[in-house]
Design a protein around this motif. Structure first.
Motif, PDB file in Angstrom:
ATOM      1  N   GLY A 179       0.786  -1.223   0.000  1.00 54.87           N
ATOM      2  CA  GLY A 179       0.000   0.000   0.000  1.00 54.87           C
ATOM      3  C   GLY A 179       0.817   1.271   0.000  1.00 54.87           C
ATOM      4  N   LYS A 180       2.126   1.150   0.089  1.00 56.57           N
ATOM      5  CA  LYS A 180       2.996   2.329   0.106  1.00 56.57           C
ATOM      6  C   LYS A 180       4.147   2.125  -0.859  1.00 56.57           C
ATOM      7  CE  LYS A 180       2.333   3.542   4.994  1.00 56.57           C
ATOM      8  NZ  LYS A 180       3.028   3.802   6.277  1.00 56.57           N
ATOM      9  N   GLU A 181       4.394   3.147  -1.656  1.00 54.50           N
ATOM     10  CA  GLU A 181       5.536   3.059  -2.555  1.00 54.50           C
ATOM     11  C   GLU A 181       6.847   3.133  -1.779  1.00 54.50           C
ATOM     12  OE1 GLU A 181       5.470   5.909  -5.656  1.00 54.50           O
ATOM     13  OE2 GLU A 181       7.439   5.360  -6.432  1.00 54.50           O
ATOM     14  N   ARG A 182       6.865   4.011  -0.780  1.00 54.38           N
ATOM     15  CA  ARG A 182       8.059   4.196   0.032  1.00 54.38           C
ATOM     16  C   ARG A 182       7.645   4.308   1.504  1.00 54.38           C
ATOM     17  NH1 ARG A 182      12.186   6.133  -3.752  1.00 54.38           N
ATOM     18  NH2 ARG A 182      11.600   4.896  -5.574  1.00 54.38           N
ATOM     19  N   GLU A 183       8.068   3.355   2.308  1.00 54.16           N
ATOM     20  CA  GLU A 183       7.781   3.359   3.740  1.00 54.16           C
ATOM     21  C   GLU A 183       9.016   3.832   4.473  1.00 54.16           C
ATOM     22  OE1 GLU A 183       5.875   0.084   6.633  1.00 54.16           O
ATOM     23  OE2 GLU A 183       7.920  -0.409   5.996  1.00 54.16           O
ATOM     24  N   PHE A 184       8.821   4.761   5.398  1.00 52.13           N
ATOM     25  CA  PHE A 184       9.918   5.311   6.175  1.00 52.13           C
ATOM     26  C   PHE A 184      10.550   4.251   7.065  1.00 52.13           C
ATOM     27  CE2 PHE A 184      12.334   8.334   8.485  1.00 52.13           C
ATOM     28  CZ  PHE A 184      12.176   8.099   9.845  1.00 52.13           C
ATOM     29  N   VAL A 185      11.895   4.265   7.111  1.00 50.43           N
ATOM     30  CA  VAL A 185      12.626   3.364   7.994  1.00 50.43           C
ATOM     31  C   VAL A 185      13.367   4.167   9.074  1.00 50.43           C
ATOM     32  CG1 VAL A 185      14.450   1.641   8.150  1.00 50.43           C
ATOM     33  CG2 VAL A 185      12.901   1.646   6.172  1.00 50.43           C
ATOM     34  N   ALA A 186      14.192   5.140   8.625  1.00 50.64           N
ATOM     35  CA  ALA A 186      14.979   5.928   9.581  1.00 50.64           C
ATOM     36  C   ALA A 186      15.464   7.197   8.901  1.00 50.64           C
ATOM     37  CB  ALA A 186      16.175   5.129  10.101  1.00 50.64           C
ATOM     38  N   ALA A 187      15.743   8.216   9.711  1.00 51.80           N
ATOM     39  CA  ALA A 187      16.283   9.472   9.196  1.00 51.80           C
ATOM     40  C   ALA A 187      17.285  10.033  10.192  1.00 51.80           C
ATOM     41  CB  ALA A 187      15.167  10.482   8.937  1.00 51.80           C
ATOM     42  N   ILE A 188      18.214  10.855   9.686  1.00 49.38           N
ATOM     43  CA  ILE A 188      19.240  11.461  10.529  1.00 49.38           C
ATOM     44  C   ILE A 188      19.474  12.881  10.058  1.00 49.38           C
ATOM     45  CG2 ILE A 188      21.139  10.598   9.083  1.00 49.38           C
ATOM     46  CD1 ILE A 188      22.698  10.094  11.728  1.00 49.38           C
ATOM     47  N   ASN A 189      19.716  13.792  10.988  1.00 51.20           N
ATOM     48  CA  ASN A 189      19.895  15.186  10.581  1.00 51.20           C
ATOM     49  C   ASN A 189      21.298  15.406  10.025  1.00 51.20           C
ATOM     50  OD1 ASN A 189      21.391  15.187  12.961  1.00 51.20           O
ATOM     51  ND2 ASN A 189      20.759  17.266  13.500  1.00 51.20           N
ATOM     52  N   TRP A 190      21.575  16.626   9.595  1.00 55.76           N
ATOM     53  CA  TRP A 190      22.797  16.912   8.858  1.00 55.76           C
ATOM     54  C   TRP A 190      24.057  16.611   9.675  1.00 55.76           C
ATOM     55  CZ3 TRP A 190      26.419  20.434  10.530  1.00 55.76           C
ATOM     56  CH2 TRP A 190      26.026  21.257  11.601  1.00 55.76           C
ATOM     57  N   SER A 191      23.993  16.817  10.994  1.00 59.95           N
ATOM     58  CA  SER A 191      25.184  16.648  11.829  1.00 59.95           C
ATOM     59  C   SER A 191      25.318  15.235  12.396  1.00 59.95           C
ATOM     60  CB  SER A 191      25.140  17.632  12.984  1.00 59.95           C
ATOM     61  OG  SER A 191      24.113  17.293  13.897  1.00 59.95           O
ATOM     62  N   GLY A 192      24.248  14.472  12.305  1.00 58.73           N
ATOM     63  CA  GLY A 192      24.255  13.157  12.934  1.00 58.73           C
ATOM     64  C   GLY A 192      23.837  13.190  14.386  1.00 58.73           C
ATOM     65  N   GLY A 193      23.457  14.348  14.879  1.00 62.74           N
ATOM     66  CA  GLY A 193      23.121  14.493  16.280  1.00 62.74           C
ATOM     67  C   GLY A 193      21.703  14.135  16.643  1.00 62.74           C
ATOM     68  N   SER A 194      20.868  13.951  15.636  1.00 60.17           N
ATOM     69  CA  SER A 194      19.464  13.624  15.880  1.00 60.17           C
ATOM     70  C   SER A 194      18.997  12.611  14.854  1.00 60.17           C
ATOM     71  CB  SER A 194      18.613  14.891  15.794  1.00 60.17           C
ATOM     72  OG  SER A 194      17.269  14.624  16.077  1.00 60.17           O
ATOM     73  N   ALA A 195      18.213  11.641  15.302  1.00 62.79           N
ATOM     74  CA  ALA A 195      17.710  10.597  14.406  1.00 62.79           C
ATOM     75  C   ALA A 195      16.286  10.227  14.784  1.00 62.79           C
ATOM     76  CB  ALA A 195      18.605   9.362  14.448  1.00 62.79           C
ATOM     77  N   ASP A 196      15.601   9.647  13.826  1.00 67.86           N
ATOM     78  CA  ASP A 196      14.229   9.189  14.030  1.00 67.86           C
ATOM     79  C   ASP A 196      14.072   7.832  13.358  1.00 67.86           C
ATOM     80  OD1 ASP A 196      10.890  10.374  13.129  1.00 67.86           O
ATOM     81  OD2 ASP A 196      11.590   9.249  14.868  1.00 67.86           O
ATOM     82  N   SER A 236      16.433  18.579   1.937  1.00 71.05           N
ATOM     83  CA  SER A 236      16.837  19.861   2.518  1.00 71.05           C
ATOM     84  C   SER A 236      16.076  20.209   3.777  1.00 71.05           C
ATOM     85  CB  SER A 236      16.632  20.972   1.479  1.00 71.05           C
ATOM     86  OG  SER A 236      17.357  20.711   0.312  1.00 71.05           O
ATOM     87  N   SER A 237      14.986  19.514   4.049  1.00 70.33           N
ATOM     88  CA  SER A 237      14.169  19.860   5.201  1.00 70.33           C
ATOM     89  C   SER A 237      14.712  19.187   6.460  1.00 70.33           C
ATOM     90  CB  SER A 237      12.723  19.440   4.967  1.00 70.33           C
ATOM     91  OG  SER A 237      12.631  18.034   4.862  1.00 70.33           O
ATOM     92  N   ALA A 238      14.062  19.461   7.587  1.00 70.49           N
ATOM     93  CA  ALA A 238      14.418  18.819   8.836  1.00 70.49           C
ATOM     94  C   ALA A 238      13.994  17.342   8.784  1.00 70.49           C
ATOM     95  CB  ALA A 238      13.737  19.534   9.998  1.00 70.49           C
ATOM     96  N   LEU A 239      14.283  16.613   9.858  1.00 69.33           N
ATOM     97  CA  LEU A 239      13.902  15.197   9.909  1.00 69.33           C
ATOM     98  C   LEU A 239      12.444  15.014   9.517  1.00 69.33           C
ATOM     99  CD1 LEU A 239      15.520  13.920  13.244  1.00 69.33           C
ATOM    100  CD2 LEU A 239      16.246  13.447  10.918  1.00 69.33           C
ATOM    101  N   SER A 240      12.206  14.068   8.627  1.00 68.38           N
ATOM    102  CA  SER A 240      10.851  13.815   8.188  1.00 68.38           C
ATOM    103  C   SER A 240      10.696  12.357   7.813  1.00 68.38           C
ATOM    104  CB  SER A 240      10.507  14.691   6.981  1.00 68.38           C
ATOM    105  OG  SER A 240       9.227  14.373   6.483  1.00 68.38           O
ATOM    106  N   ASP A 241       9.492  11.817   8.043  1.00 64.21           N
ATOM    107  CA  ASP A 241       9.194  10.450   7.631  1.00 64.21           C
ATOM    108  C   ASP A 241       8.422  10.423   6.317  1.00 64.21           C
ATOM    109  OD1 ASP A 241       6.394   9.838   9.935  1.00 64.21           O
ATOM    110  OD2 ASP A 241       6.716  11.353   8.382  1.00 64.21           O
ATOM    111  N   SER A 242       8.287  11.574   5.673  1.00 63.76           N
ATOM    112  CA  SER A 242       7.543  11.650   4.418  1.00 63.76           C
ATOM    113  C   SER A 242       8.497  11.640   3.241  1.00 63.76           C
ATOM    114  CB  SER A 242       6.710  12.920   4.369  1.00 63.76           C
ATOM    115  OG  SER A 242       6.129  13.076   3.090  1.00 63.76           O
ATOM    116  N   PRO A 243       8.302  10.735   2.283  1.00 63.89           N
ATOM    117  CA  PRO A 243       9.207  10.690   1.130  1.00 63.89           C
ATOM    118  C   PRO A 243       9.178  11.956   0.276  1.00 63.89           C
ATOM    119  CG  PRO A 243       7.356   9.190   0.816  1.00 63.89           C
ATOM    120  CD  PRO A 243       7.297   9.652   2.231  1.00 63.89           C
ATOM    121  N   VAL A 244       8.096  12.732   0.346  1.00 62.16           N
ATOM    122  CA  VAL A 244       8.025  13.938  -0.483  1.00 62.16           C
ATOM    123  C   VAL A 244       8.989  15.012  -0.007  1.00 62.16           C
ATOM    124  CG1 VAL A 244       5.635  13.462  -1.107  1.00 62.16           C
ATOM    125  CG2 VAL A 244       6.117  14.984   0.822  1.00 62.16           C
ATOM    126  N   ARG A 245       9.522  14.867   1.210  1.00 63.20           N
ATOM    127  CA  ARG A 245      10.471  15.836   1.763  1.00 63.20           C
ATOM    128  C   ARG A 245      11.888  15.593   1.281  1.00 63.20           C
ATOM    129  NH1 ARG A 245       8.073  20.338   3.770  1.00 63.20           N
ATOM    130  NH2 ARG A 245       6.278  19.796   5.095  1.00 63.20           N
TER     131      ARG A 245
END
Length: 123
Positions: free
Chosen positions: A42-59, A100-109
């Motif tokens: 049901g999803k083309e792209r399912e979020f797994v994990a993300a990390i910010n530019w510095s590596g200091g924050s993850a989701d 370019s955006s902040a941490l996001s679980d949306s593939p459109v970002r």
């Protein structure tokens, strides 16, 4: 323009581990949020994990928490996904992405995508 090339996928037994890598071209890698996605029913792209530019924050997606670790090495222009305690339901083509955006679980970002690396987990 940024080009991404994933590697590290393969066939592993349930309970095993894999480390995915995503090598980025260009000098601007350090300014981007990095993420991993995979297809799901049901999803083309399912979020797994993300990390910010510095590596200091993850989701992480709920399914990945406690098993997967996302990291990055800005000196090497590389994004990583360490996957432990793999399950058959983790079988998928894993894509890395930069945005370019902040941490996001949306593939459109996310603006740039790799071609994917296949992970197959046998039971």
């Amino acid at each position: 323009q940024v080009q991404l090339v994933e590697s590290g996928g393969g066939l592993v037994q349930a309970g095993g581990s894999l480390r995915l890598s995503c090598a980025a071209s260009g000098r601007t890698f350090r300014y981007y949020t990095g993420a991993w996605f995979r297809p799901a029913p049901g999803k083309e792209r399912e979020f797994v994990a993300a990390i910010n530019w510095s590596g200091g924050s993850a989701d992480y997606a709920y399914s990945a928490k406690g098993r997967f670790t996302i990291s990055r090495d800005n000196a090497k222009n590389t994004l990583y996904l360490q996957m432990n305690s793999l399950k058959p339901e983790d079988t998928a083509l894993y894509y890395c992405a930069l945005g370019s955006s902040a941490l996001s679980d949306s593939p459109v970002r996310y603006d740039y995508w790799g071609q994917g690396t296949q992970v197959t987990v046998s039971s």
